[in-house]
Design an enzyme around this catalytic site. Structure first.
Site, PDB file in Angstrom:
ATOM      1  CG  LEU A 112      -1.961  -1.059   1.368  1.00 48.93           C
ATOM      2  CD1 LEU A 112      -2.713  -0.909   2.687  1.00 48.93           C
ATOM      3  CD2 LEU A 112      -2.935  -1.007   0.191  1.00 48.93           C
ATOM      4  CG  ASP A 113      -0.080   4.902  -2.111  1.00 51.83           C
ATOM      5  OD1 ASP A 113      -0.508   5.433  -1.079  1.00 51.83           O
ATOM      6  OD2 ASP A 113      -0.716   4.909  -3.180  1.00 51.83           O
ATOM      7  CB  VAL A 114       3.639   6.796   1.839  1.00 52.76           C
ATOM      8  CG1 VAL A 114       3.676   7.675   3.087  1.00 52.76           C
ATOM      9  CG2 VAL A 114       4.981   6.085   1.657  1.00 52.76           C
ATOM     10  CB  THR A 116      -2.990   3.705   0.463  1.00 50.39           C
ATOM     11  OG1 THR A 116      -2.998   4.429  -0.775  1.00 50.39           O
ATOM     12  CG2 THR A 116      -4.189   2.770   0.507  1.00 50.39           C
ATOM     13  NE  ARG A 200      -3.010   6.897  -3.552  1.00 48.86           N
ATOM     14  CZ  ARG A 200      -3.562   7.700  -2.648  1.00 48.86           C
ATOM     15  NH1 ARG A 200      -4.090   8.851  -3.044  1.00 48.86           N
ATOM     16  NH2 ARG A 200      -3.576   7.393  -1.367  1.00 48.86           N
TER      17      ARG A 200
END
Length: 244
Positions: A112-114, A116, A200
């Site tokens: 998961l990106d930072v 999220t 996104r």
């Protein structure tokens, strides 16, 4: 390099070297395991091997890492509610999500990106990680996205059918998604693939900006009552039961 307990070679068959070592706890991630091999730290029957994909039968070959036999470690399985601001990559600038489970040798399954939040599976079981992240599995992942504006029906239809995004500098058409409109500019979206920053990029493709993003489920695994930064220990069987 983790070395605990003893490594059973009973009923083993040929495996790629990096998979064998990762399952024995050599490196917390596949990348780290491959680096150990590339650095020339592994020998097979006394000969140095720097090929991660080399096929080896540990029942017939003597595999050593830095001169020591490979050993297994206890397997751990957790569900974690990742907070915003934490990275799924160990050596990123942002704090590493593994700090929430620092006393366990586990890593996130997928990313998961930072910015999220939401559900992450954390484990040191490399075989299970590979099973879950295989693009052939098409395991569903559901997110709730807060957008900059309300989504019109035309764009809802496009998201359901598949939209163009850029993956590795090439155009890629996403697989069909389940999309439901929520309240106050929120959208619930379920996908069965996992391209980098896919949610996104999907909304960006149809003219929207994601303000907040939370993953609420993987298969039938859910956050339940976990608050951000909280985790609970589960079993491998529990995970597989809720994925298949």
């Amino acid at each position: 390099i983790n070395q605990r307990g003893s490594f059973s070679i009973k009923n083993m068959i040929k495996q790629r070297l990096y998979q064998l070592l990762n399952e024995a706890g050599i490196g917390r991630t596949i990348h780290e395991t491959r680096e150990v091999i590339f650095q020339g730290l592994v020998t097979i029957d006394g000969k140095r091997c720097t090929r991660p994909d080399f096929q080896v039968d540990p029942a017939k070959k003597k595999v050593l890492v830095e001169g020591r036999p490979i050993v297994s470690e206890e397997k751990f399985y957790f569900l974690l509610n990742k907070p915003k601001g934490y990275s799924s990559q160990k050596y990123d600038r942002a704090p590493y999500v593994g700090t929430f489970l620092a006393r366990f040798p586990v890593s996130p399954v997928g990313r998961l990106d930072v910015n999220t939040t939401g559900l992450l599976i954390m484990t040191n079981d490399g075989k299970l990680s590979s099973f879950i992240t295989s693009p052939n599995r098409h395991i569903s992942k559901t997110y709730v996205a807060l957008l900059d504006k309300e989504v019109i029906d035309k764009q809802m239809y496009a998201l359901r059918q598949g939209v163009p995004i850029i993956v590795d500098e090439k155009e890629y058409i996403t697989l069909p998604a389940q999309v439901e409109r929520g309240k106050n500019k929120t959208i619930r979206i379920t996908i069965t693939e996992g391209k980098k920053r896919q949610i996104r990029l999907m909304f960006q493709s149809v003219g929207y900006t994601v303000k907040e993003l939370q993953r609420i489920s993987i298969g039938r695994l859910t956050l339940g009552t976990l608050g951000e930064g909280e985790w609970r220990r589960v079993t491998k069987d529990f995970i597989l039961k809720h994925l298949t």
